[in-house]
Each structure stands twice: as C-alpha cells, then as structure tokens.
Design a protein around this motif. Structure first.
Motif, PDB file in Angstrom:
ATOM      1  N   THR A  79      -1.564  -2.491   8.156  1.00 37.48           N
ATOM      2  CA  THR A  79      -2.774  -3.220   8.727  1.00 37.48           C
ATOM      3  C   THR A  79      -2.476  -3.190  10.295  1.00 37.48           C
ATOM      4  OG1 THR A  79      -2.043  -5.361   8.883  1.00 37.48           O
ATOM      5  CG2 THR A  79      -2.935  -4.468   6.831  1.00 37.48           C
ATOM      6  N   PRO A  80      -3.447  -3.775  10.930  1.00 41.29           N
ATOM      7  CA  PRO A  80      -3.567  -3.704  12.261  1.00 41.29           C
ATOM      8  C   PRO A  80      -2.409  -4.819  12.661  1.00 41.29           C
ATOM      9  CG  PRO A  80      -5.844  -3.703  11.774  1.00 41.29           C
ATOM     10  CD  PRO A  80      -5.087  -3.854  10.457  1.00 41.29           C
ATOM     11  N   SER A  81      -2.240  -5.749  11.886  1.00 42.13           N
ATOM     12  CA  SER A  81      -0.760  -6.804  11.907  1.00 42.13           C
ATOM     13  C   SER A  81       0.419  -6.123  11.792  1.00 42.13           C
ATOM     14  CB  SER A  81      -1.247  -8.106  11.179  1.00 42.13           C
ATOM     15  OG  SER A  81      -2.632  -8.584  11.654  1.00 42.13           O
ATOM     16  N   GLY A  82       0.427  -5.047  11.366  1.00 43.88           N
ATOM     17  CA  GLY A  82       1.657  -4.589  11.052  1.00 43.88           C
ATOM     18  C   GLY A  82       1.843  -4.155   9.409  1.00 43.88           C
ATOM     19  N   TRP A  83       3.014  -3.820   8.849  1.00 47.84           N
ATOM     20  CA  TRP A  83       3.300  -3.653   7.543  1.00 47.84           C
ATOM     21  C   TRP A  83       2.833  -4.881   6.795  1.00 47.84           C
ATOM     22  CZ3 TRP A  83       3.823   1.221   5.755  1.00 47.84           C
ATOM     23  CH2 TRP A  83       4.310   2.161   6.515  1.00 47.84           C
ATOM     24  N   HIS A  84       2.228  -4.746   5.365  1.00 42.91           N
ATOM     25  CA  HIS A  84       1.752  -5.812   4.533  1.00 42.91           C
ATOM     26  C   HIS A  84       2.290  -5.315   3.264  1.00 42.91           C
ATOM     27  CE1 HIS A  84      -0.452  -8.641   2.784  1.00 42.91           C
ATOM     28  NE2 HIS A  84      -1.459  -8.118   2.381  1.00 42.91           N
ATOM     29  N   PRO A  85       3.587  -5.751   3.054  1.00 41.47           N
ATOM     30  CA  PRO A  85       4.136  -5.687   1.588  1.00 41.47           C
ATOM     31  C   PRO A  85       3.647  -7.008   1.181  1.00 41.47           C
ATOM     32  CG  PRO A  85       5.772  -6.269   2.947  1.00 41.47           C
ATOM     33  CD  PRO A  85       4.759  -5.956   3.907  1.00 41.47           C
ATOM     34  N   HIS A  86       3.060  -6.670  -0.498  1.00 39.47           N
ATOM     35  CA  HIS A  86       2.683  -7.819  -1.091  1.00 39.47           C
ATOM     36  C   HIS A  86       2.717  -7.462  -2.772  1.00 39.47           C
ATOM     37  CE1 HIS A  86      -0.743  -5.074  -0.551  1.00 39.47           C
ATOM     38  NE2 HIS A  86      -1.495  -5.625  -1.586  1.00 39.47           N
ATOM     39  N   ALA A  87       2.666  -8.422  -3.337  1.00 41.50           N
ATOM     40  CA  ALA A  87       2.878  -8.354  -4.985  1.00 41.50           C
ATOM     41  C   ALA A  87       1.883  -8.737  -5.634  1.00 41.50           C
ATOM     42  CB  ALA A  87       4.204  -9.313  -5.320  1.00 41.50           C
ATOM     43  N   HIS A  88       1.420  -8.206  -6.769  1.00 38.35           N
ATOM     44  CA  HIS A  88       0.591  -8.575  -7.569  1.00 38.35           C
ATOM     45  C   HIS A  88       1.197  -8.721  -9.127  1.00 38.35           C
ATOM     46  CE1 HIS A  88      -2.861  -7.678  -5.020  1.00 38.35           C
ATOM     47  NE2 HIS A  88      -2.455  -6.462  -5.038  1.00 38.35           N
ATOM     48  N   THR A  89       0.940  -9.973  -9.636  1.00 34.02           N
ATOM     49  CA  THR A  89       1.707 -10.415 -10.739  1.00 34.02           C
ATOM     50  C   THR A  89       0.665 -10.851 -11.806  1.00 34.02           C
ATOM     51  OG1 THR A  89       3.712 -11.041  -9.459  1.00 34.02           O
ATOM     52  CG2 THR A  89       3.603 -11.516 -11.924  1.00 34.02           C
ATOM     53  N   LEU A  90       0.736 -10.047 -12.967  1.00 35.68           N
ATOM     54  CA  LEU A  90      -0.129 -10.581 -14.288  1.00 35.68           C
ATOM     55  C   LEU A  90       0.543 -11.490 -15.112  1.00 35.68           C
ATOM     56  CD1 LEU A  90      -2.671 -10.152 -15.921  1.00 35.68           C
ATOM     57  CD2 LEU A  90      -1.555  -8.240 -17.028  1.00 35.68           C
ATOM     58  N   LEU A  91       0.214 -12.674 -15.236  1.00 33.80           N
ATOM     59  CA  LEU A  91       0.901 -13.637 -16.180  1.00 33.80           C
ATOM     60  C   LEU A  91       0.126 -13.732 -17.292  1.00 33.80           C
ATOM     61  CD1 LEU A  91       1.260 -16.218 -13.342  1.00 33.80           C
ATOM     62  CD2 LEU A  91       2.654 -14.650 -13.923  1.00 33.80           C
ATOM     63  N   VAL A  92       0.763 -13.772 -18.388  1.00 31.49           N
ATOM     64  CA  VAL A  92       0.008 -13.822 -19.634  1.00 31.49           C
ATOM     65  C   VAL A  92       0.595 -14.866 -20.590  1.00 31.49           C
ATOM     66  CG1 VAL A  92      -0.736 -11.580 -19.700  1.00 31.49           C
ATOM     67  CG2 VAL A  92       1.506 -12.084 -20.943  1.00 31.49           C
ATOM     68  N   PHE A  93      -0.115 -15.310 -21.407  1.00 33.41           N
ATOM     69  CA  PHE A  93       0.048 -16.461 -22.510  1.00 33.41           C
ATOM     70  C   PHE A  93      -0.249 -16.248 -23.708  1.00 33.41           C
ATOM     71  CE2 PHE A  93      -0.777 -17.814 -17.943  1.00 33.41           C
ATOM     72  CZ  PHE A  93       0.431 -18.666 -17.751  1.00 33.41           C
ATOM     73  N   ARG A  94       0.666 -16.777 -24.477  1.00 34.91           N
ATOM     74  CA  ARG A  94       0.389 -16.696 -26.159  1.00 34.91           C
ATOM     75  C   ARG A  94      -0.662 -17.764 -26.593  1.00 34.91           C
ATOM     76  NH1 ARG A  94       6.097 -15.950 -26.690  1.00 34.91           N
ATOM     77  NH2 ARG A  94       6.613 -13.778 -27.747  1.00 34.91           N
ATOM     78  N   ASN A  95      -0.961 -18.814 -25.905  1.00 39.11           N
ATOM     79  CA  ASN A  95      -1.604 -19.934 -25.909  1.00 39.11           C
ATOM     80  C   ASN A  95      -2.933 -19.966 -24.777  1.00 39.11           C
ATOM     81  OD1 ASN A  95      -0.552 -20.602 -28.713  1.00 39.11           O
ATOM     82  ND2 ASN A  95       1.193 -21.672 -27.450  1.00 39.11           N
TER      83      ASN A  95
END
Length: 274
Positions: A146-162
C-alpha cells in the motif's frame, strides 16, 4: 455484524445484521493485455529469486508455491476444495470471520512485519486459547503493498458446532481483539483497534467467504483500493519491465521463504496446511 473500533463511543454496526462479504475480484473487467500464466511462468524461470519457482516444471517437478504462476492457482483451488469438504463433514451451525492487522510503515521491510504478524498469530493459538473457544478455524495470510508500505494481514474463519447468542458472540469478538492488542503492546508491535474486525458469516454465505479467503494467487490481478498492489499485480508489472516492481517482488519472495500462509485447526484440520 460486529465491527470493532477504538473508543467506547465508537459507532458499532448491529451484530445480528447479515454480513455481506465481497470478493476482491467482484467487478473485475478482463484485461486483454494482462500476460498469460505461461508468459508469467517463463518470466519467473529467468527472474525469480527462489530456486523452487525457477525449476518448477523441470522434469515434471512442481513447487506448489504460493508465489508461483504455475502452481498458485491450483494451490488455491485445492485449499478451497479441501476447506469446503471439511466444512461439509463438520457441519458447523455458526461462523465468524476475523480479520487481524498490524500497522504498516514505509520504512519497515516485509520480513520484519511478517514476523510480527506470525508472533501475534502464534500467541493467539498458544495454550489452546483459541481452540478452547471455537470448534474449528482456518487462517489465510495475505500480503499487499500500500502507499503506507507492506501490509501483511490475516483472515481467519472461525466455526462453531452450536449457535452463539448475540451476547456470547460479542464477548468472544472483544476477547479476540483485546488479546491481539495486548499481545502486540507487550511485544512492541504497532496495532490499532481500528484494524481488527470480527463479523458474522451467515451459513448461506460460507462458500462466498471461502472464495474470499482463497482468492489470492499469482495469475489474478485483483481490483483493489487505489494505490494497493497485490502480489499478482507486482508480477504483472515486473513482467512489463517495471524494475521497482521486480525489486518488491524479490523482497516478497525472500520474505515468504518457509512461511506458512494457510493453517487449519480444530474440526477443519481436514483442510491442508501449507
């Protein structure tokens, strides 16, 4: 949908409103000038800093690399296929999408930022902290420039039985944010509450979210915020002769060495880890 922001007076979107998740490729128009996968792979055979990518295809060897023009599309399709199979087998009834970031600064190299992100992600799962609260998860690491520099980030899918109540879901979202920010503060890593987001994923939109977190590979030029460059866009620009793009691509390749960009846990461990 819960959108967490800094400050008690910050505006919050109602948690129970259905979340709309869009792929970054929505609205992308075909570009006839964009190089083919085969042209990009030939370019990488000459200019990639990673031996595994340069030799990919020699004697039927496949590197399976996330930055390889030959392998990355198949790799992402495999991740999607295996994750959808794991979701079908585990039959979750509730899901959240958590996006976690750290601050970007122009002067910091990608390797340092990525290491910071990895440290925080490791802390989030240490001592079974996350697995004791969710039934399954899968994390995808994305890297952008990005214009602000490198942008490492994480997307995490959280799942539940209930199914979670609104109160429990809000509580978990705030616990996730608080632990992330506390860990960042203890380690001297810059991270803002504004950069962390947890949102409800309606069960009917699970496949859309899976598409979203598996969208990034080296032969798709994504439609992004002006000034934001994806790895695929860097490769395309380098192919066209942009020396600065090639330098950034080389930094990305070297920083990615032995990094894990896809990690399942809990009842989603049927999904491959690499």
């Amino acid at each position: 949908m819960l959108s967490l922001s800094a400050g008690d007076g910050a505006r919050r979107v109602p948690f129970d409103r259905p979340a709309t998740v869009h792929s970054s490729t929505d609205g992308l128009t075909p570009d006839s000038e964009y190089p083919s996968k085969y042209s990009l792979k030939r370019f990488q055979e000459s200019y990639s800093s990673l031996k595994s990518i340069r030799l990919c295809g020699v004697k039927r060897h496949r590197c399976n690399g996330a930055l390889c023009a030959r392998c990355s599309p198949k790799r992402q399709r495999r991740h999607r296929r295996e994750l959808m199979a794991a979701l079908a087998a585990s039959k979750p009834v509730y899901a959240l999408l958590w996006t976690a970031t750290i601050a970007s600064t122009p002067e910091r190299p990608l390797g340092e930022l990525w290491s910071d992100l990895d440290k925080l992600n490791a802390y989030m799962v240490s001592g079974s902290w996350l697995s004791s609260r969710v039934d399954g998860y899968v994390r995808s690491i994305e890297i952008e420039r990005t214009p602000s520099g490198w942008h490492p980030h994480a997307h995490t899918l959280l799942v539940f039985r209930n199914k979670l109540s609104r109160t429990d879901a809000v509580k978990l979202a705030r616990e996730i944010q608080a632990r992330w920010l506390r860990s960042a503060d203890l380690r001297g890593i810059a991270a803002s509450a504004k950069g962390q987001r947890v949102q409800v994923v309606p069960m009917g939109q699970l496949s859309t979210v899976v598409d979203y977190i598996t969208k990034s590979h080296m032969t798709t030029r994504s439609s992004r915020t002006p000034g934001t460059v994806t790895p695929a866009m860097l490769l395309g620009s380098a192919y066209r002769g942009d020396a600065d793009a090639l330098d950034l691509l080389t930094e990305l390749e070297r920083s990615s060495y032995r990094r894990r960009t896809w990690q399942p846990g809990g009842m989603l461990t049927r999904s491959s880890s690499s």
